[in-house]
Design an enzyme around this catalytic site. Structure first.
Site, mmCIF file in Angstrom:
data_model
loop_
_atom_site.group_PDB
_atom_site.id
_atom_site.type_symbol
_atom_site.label_atom_id
_atom_site.label_comp_id
_atom_site.label_asym_id
_atom_site.label_seq_id
_atom_site.Cartn_x
_atom_site.Cartn_y
_atom_site.Cartn_z
ATOM 1 N N HIS A 18 -43.942 -33.808 18.170
ATOM 2 C CA HIS A 18 -43.997 -33.164 19.490
ATOM 3 C C HIS A 18 -44.808 -31.878 19.395
ATOM 4 O O HIS A 18 -45.326 -31.519 18.338
ATOM 5 C CB HIS A 18 -42.603 -32.960 20.058
ATOM 6 C CG HIS A 18 -41.720 -32.079 19.229
ATOM 7 N ND1 HIS A 18 -41.944 -30.731 19.060
ATOM 8 C CD2 HIS A 18 -40.616 -32.369 18.503
ATOM 9 C CE1 HIS A 18 -41.017 -30.219 18.289
ATOM 10 N NE2 HIS A 18 -40.205 -31.196 17.926
ATOM 11 N N HIS A 21 -44.275 -29.215 16.586
ATOM 12 C CA HIS A 21 -44.920 -29.525 15.305
ATOM 13 C C HIS A 21 -46.412 -29.214 15.393
ATOM 14 O O HIS A 21 -47.014 -28.676 14.463
ATOM 15 C CB HIS A 21 -44.750 -31.003 14.945
ATOM 16 C CG HIS A 21 -43.333 -31.482 14.923
ATOM 17 N ND1 HIS A 21 -42.931 -32.640 15.520
ATOM 18 C CD2 HIS A 21 -42.220 -30.942 14.378
ATOM 19 C CE1 HIS A 21 -41.630 -32.815 15.333
ATOM 20 N NE2 HIS A 21 -41.180 -31.781 14.652
ATOM 21 N N CYS A 126 -24.102 -30.227 9.658
ATOM 22 C CA CYS A 126 -24.876 -30.734 10.795
ATOM 23 C C CYS A 126 -25.968 -31.623 10.229
ATOM 24 O O CYS A 126 -26.828 -31.155 9.477
ATOM 25 C CB CYS A 126 -25.500 -29.603 11.621
ATOM 26 S SG CYS A 126 -26.720 -30.238 12.811
ATOM 27 N N CYS A 129 -29.607 -30.577 11.313
ATOM 28 C CA CYS A 129 -30.163 -29.463 10.516
ATOM 29 C C CYS A 129 -30.172 -29.839 9.040
ATOM 30 O O CYS A 129 -30.854 -29.210 8.259
ATOM 31 C CB CYS A 129 -29.306 -28.211 10.620
ATOM 32 S SG CYS A 129 -29.151 -27.485 12.231
ATOM 33 N N CYS A 144 -22.952 -27.391 16.366
ATOM 34 C CA CYS A 144 -23.993 -26.658 15.650
ATOM 35 C C CYS A 144 -24.748 -25.780 16.656
ATOM 36 O O CYS A 144 -25.053 -26.215 17.762
ATOM 37 C CB CYS A 144 -24.926 -27.673 14.999
ATOM 38 S SG CYS A 144 -26.627 -27.151 14.901
ATOM 39 N N HIS A 147 -28.430 -27.287 17.484
ATOM 40 C CA HIS A 147 -28.553 -28.561 18.210
ATOM 41 C C HIS A 147 -27.470 -28.802 19.254
ATOM 42 O O HIS A 147 -27.541 -29.789 19.990
ATOM 43 C CB HIS A 147 -28.555 -29.729 17.217
ATOM 44 C CG HIS A 147 -29.748 -29.722 16.323
ATOM 45 N ND1 HIS A 147 -29.722 -29.239 15.035
ATOM 46 C CD2 HIS A 147 -31.027 -30.096 16.557
ATOM 47 C CE1 HIS A 147 -30.931 -29.351 14.502
ATOM 48 N NE2 HIS A 147 -31.739 -29.854 15.401
ATOM 49 N N LYS A 294 -35.554 -24.859 27.035
ATOM 50 C CA LYS A 294 -35.718 -25.403 25.698
ATOM 51 C C LYS A 294 -36.435 -26.764 25.784
ATOM 52 O O LYS A 294 -36.162 -27.548 26.698
ATOM 53 C CB LYS A 294 -34.316 -25.594 25.112
ATOM 54 C CG LYS A 294 -34.315 -25.681 23.634
ATOM 55 C CD LYS A 294 -32.912 -25.796 23.073
ATOM 56 C CE LYS A 294 -33.125 -26.365 21.693
ATOM 57 N NZ LYS A 294 -32.125 -26.846 20.945
ATOM 58 N N LYS A 297 -35.963 -33.716 24.518
ATOM 59 C CA LYS A 297 -36.269 -35.065 24.963
ATOM 60 C C LYS A 297 -35.217 -35.566 25.935
ATOM 61 O O LYS A 297 -35.529 -36.232 26.919
ATOM 62 C CB LYS A 297 -36.325 -35.983 23.741
ATOM 63 C CG LYS A 297 -37.451 -36.957 23.890
ATOM 64 C CD LYS A 297 -37.576 -37.837 22.701
ATOM 65 C CE LYS A 297 -38.630 -38.887 23.005
ATOM 66 N NZ LYS A 297 -38.728 -39.866 21.934
HETATM 67 N N1 MSP Z 1 -37.823 -30.770 7.718
HETATM 68 C C1 MSP Z 1 -37.535 -29.428 8.033
HETATM 69 C C2 MSP Z 1 -38.494 -28.480 7.346
HETATM 70 C C3 MSP Z 1 -38.556 -28.578 5.852
HETATM 71 S S1 MSP Z 1 -39.754 -27.528 5.186
HETATM 72 C C4 MSP Z 1 -39.449 -27.550 3.560
HETATM 73 C C5 MSP Z 1 -37.632 -29.223 9.532
HETATM 74 N N2 MSP Z 1 -38.347 -30.123 10.216
HETATM 75 S S2 MSP Z 1 -38.564 -30.134 11.811
HETATM 76 O O1 MSP Z 1 -39.210 -31.382 12.116
HETATM 77 O O2 MSP Z 1 -37.373 -29.834 12.492
HETATM 78 O O3 MSP Z 1 -39.648 -29.027 12.065
HETATM 79 C C6 MSP Z 1 -39.288 -27.719 12.345
HETATM 80 C C7 MSP Z 1 -40.549 -26.944 12.582
HETATM 81 O O4 MSP Z 1 -41.295 -27.524 13.660
HETATM 82 C C8 MSP Z 1 -40.333 -25.516 13.029
HETATM 83 O O5 MSP Z 1 -40.040 -24.649 11.960
HETATM 84 C C9 MSP Z 1 -41.666 -25.239 13.665
HETATM 85 O O6 MSP Z 1 -42.632 -25.089 12.682
HETATM 86 C C10 MSP Z 1 -41.911 -26.516 14.433
HETATM 87 N N3 MSP Z 1 -41.270 -26.486 15.741
HETATM 88 C C11 MSP Z 1 -40.379 -27.392 16.209
HETATM 89 N N4 MSP Z 1 -40.041 -27.080 17.484
HETATM 90 C C12 MSP Z 1 -40.682 -25.977 17.872
HETATM 91 C C13 MSP Z 1 -40.716 -25.205 19.056
HETATM 92 N N5 MSP Z 1 -40.011 -25.514 20.130
HETATM 93 N N6 MSP Z 1 -41.487 -24.086 19.055
HETATM 94 C C14 MSP Z 1 -42.210 -23.706 17.959
HETATM 95 N N7 MSP Z 1 -42.186 -24.420 16.842
HETATM 96 C C15 MSP Z 1 -41.450 -25.574 16.758
HETATM 97 O O7 MSP Z 1 -37.094 -28.249 10.024
#
Ligand code: MSP
Length: 514
Positions: A18, A21, A126, A129, A144, A147, A294, A297
């Site tokens: 999304h 990322h 969780c 997380c 959590c 989430h 926020k 989905k």
């Molecule tokens: N798998 C773990 C990270 C492990 S790193 C050793 C994880 N993955 S995640 O898919 O949840 O990705 C989290 C990351 O996605 C956030 O830290 C950020 O970089 C990005 N983001 C996800 N949602 C976001 C927003 N709404 N806004 C900004 N960044 C976002 O955590």
């Protein structure tokens, strides 16, 4: 010039990629491309985090094996990065055999250290997380706080890492060095440190989808330990000491703020335990929301990156996300803001500047860029002096990871160039030249040379953010994108080769009408 190793988090494959990322990955790509342009030896890493209880469950719900399920999602991440022109040097998957072997090597070293012991874990977990929580960290109903979903009470025999022993060293790292930015994040971590660090469990007994612990295959490594290790396994911790030496420690780990505890406490402590250097900087940007809500989905409040790229092209998407919010702060996305910026900054200010300039060179000089003639006037000097400083200012902002500032700086020069056209009125000069004024003809040549030259500079300066349009722009100026001269030379004004024939092309950013 040196080396620059930049990483994104490795993303969970619990769902399709999304915009959150994409935001981090675009930022990392922009940093990587600036550092390449600045002459650094860059390694840019992204990838996917595929183990853990959550993934195991989702795959089961879909009737797929965990590996099949992961493969299908990973393909979509790779597709999005292709569409967004992400220039990563490597894509790591935690299910890669290479990663697994290197993780086991690290696990052996960690288990052999004095910081691991066996113990009984009882607490809340969780699975979204993949993190353990204390009762007082949960919302009412044992939800959590990230989430808003129920945590599970878990009790099992685990291996523990003695994080508490690293209290002082981590305090020093966070309080007294520039390890974490921005400042608000440092303060948050200092708060956590003041409460005292708890040891954490580094293995799970009931999870199957993970990396088995060497010598105790009934346990798999806790998914966060497995995941954090990607930053070293990808550059050869397990099998390529030369590359590992060349790039480690990382220069910047980029992420959003919700995962800094793992990166700023667990990760450096684990590295210290086996005697490896810690990363130079953890930079946590803010959270994106849409229309004040926020991203979620389940409520349908999403921004679809695939759709945005299809509609506006990757460069406009990259530009918008880097320009709209301060990098480090939370900010809100709206479609209206996207269209406003696209039309104002890109179509109008930037695209038009190129278009007007090229048209004038075509009309007044048959498309061949003239030499600047006569003595520069005050208006030229002011404009060129500003452009001459751009390279240094941009490099400084890049080093501070101030990505929004980079674009603000560049657009000041775009604005100045548009102002320069207004002030020098080339169409009036052309008229006067036609009427026989040699001096007006010389002024016209100077003005157009300066505009083309500054556009060349702007082309290089925006390339890391808009790699496609920058190449198109340079092409229209009769040039190829060729960074081999180096940052210093590229950012020097007056280096455009006069006498070059322009190659007029399509409008860079056609206006978007709804
Ligand atoms: N798998 C773990 C990270 C492990 S790193 C050793 C994880 N993955 S995640 O898919 O949840 O990705 C989290 C990351 O996605 C956030 O830290 C950020 O970089 C990005 N983001 C996800 N949602 C976001 C927003 N709404 N806004 C900004 N960044 C976002 O955590």
């Amino acid at each position: 010039m040196g080396k620059f190793y930049v990483t994104t988090p490795i993303y969970y494959v619990n769902d399709v990629p999304h915009i959150g990322h994409a935001y981090t990955t675009i930022a990392a790509d922009v940093l990587a491309r600036y550092h390449r342009l600045m002459g650094d030896d860059v390694f840019f890493l992204t990838g996917t985090d595929e183990h853990g209880q959550n993934i195991e469950r989702i795959a089961e719900e879909k009737g797929l094996s965990p590996q099949e399920y992961c493969d299908s999602i990973v393909a979509q991440f790779k597709e999005l990065w292709r569409m967004l022109d992400i220039s990563n040097d490597y894509f790591i998957r935690t299910t890669d055999a290479r990663h697994i072997a290197a993780v086991q090597k690290f696990a052996r070293a960690l288990l052999a250290s004095e910081d691991v012991y066996r113990g009984r874990y009882a607490g809340w977990y969780c699975s979204r997380c993949e993190a353990f929580y204390q009762q007082d960290e949960l919302l009412p109903g044992n939800l959590c706080s990230v989430h808003q979903r129920p945590c599970e009470w878990t009790e099992e025999e685990n291996y523990f890492f003695a994080l508490s022993r690293y209290q002082d060293r981590l305090y020093h790292l966070i309080a007294e060095t520039d390890f974490v930015q921005p400042e608000a994040r440092r303060n948050e971590l200092l708060g956590v440190l003041r409460q005292g660090l708890q040891d954490f469990s580094i293995s799970r007994e009931r999870v199957r989808w993970g990396i088995p612990l060497p010598d105790d295959p009934r346990q798999v490594l806790y998914v966060w330990v497995d995941a954090l290790l990607n930053y070293i396994t990808a550059i050869g911790y397990g099998d390529d000491p030369e590359t590992f030496q060349r790039y480690w420690p990382a220069d910047v780990h980029l992420m959003a703020k919700e995962i800094i505890r793992f990166h700023c406490l667990y990760w450096p402590a684990m590295l210290m335990a086996v005697g490896l250097p810690v990363p130079r900087l953890v930079f946590a940007h803010g959270w994106l929301t849409k229309d004040g809500q926020k991203l979620s989905k389940s409520t349908g409040n999403i921004i679809d990156p695939f759709d945005l790229v299809r509609r506006f092209g990757s460069d406009a998407v990259r530009y918008f996300f880097m320009r709209e919010g301060a990098f480090g702060a939370d900010w809100d996305y709206t479609d209206a803001a996207f269209v406003r910026r696209y039309n104002a900054d890109l179509a109008n200010d930037f695209g038009n500047l190129l278009n007007r300039t090229v048209q004038m060179v075509v009309r007044y000089f048959d498309g061949v860029v003239p030499e600047a003639k006569g003595k520069p006037e005050a208006v030229d000097q002011k404009f060129l002096a500003m452009a001459a400083q751009l390279g240094e200012h941009v490099a400084d902002a890049v080093r501070r990871v101030a990505l929004q500032e980079v674009l603000i700086l560049i657009w000041k020069v775009v604005e100045a160039a548009n102002g320069y056209v207004q002030d020098t009125t080339p169409w009036e000069l052309a008229k006067a030249q036609k009427n026989g004024s040699v001096q007006a003809g010389e002024r016209l040549a100077t003005v157009l040379y300066n505009l083309v030259d500054v556009l060349r500079l702007l082309g290089y300066m925006v390339e890391p953010v808009m790699p496609r349009k920058a190449r198109e722009l340079l092409k229209q100026l009769g040039l190829e994108f060729d960074p081999s001269a180096g940052w210093q030379a590229l950012t020097t004004v007056g280096t455009y080769p006069a006498g070059t024939a322009l190659s007029p092309g399509e409008v860079l950013f056609p206006r978007y009408e709804q």
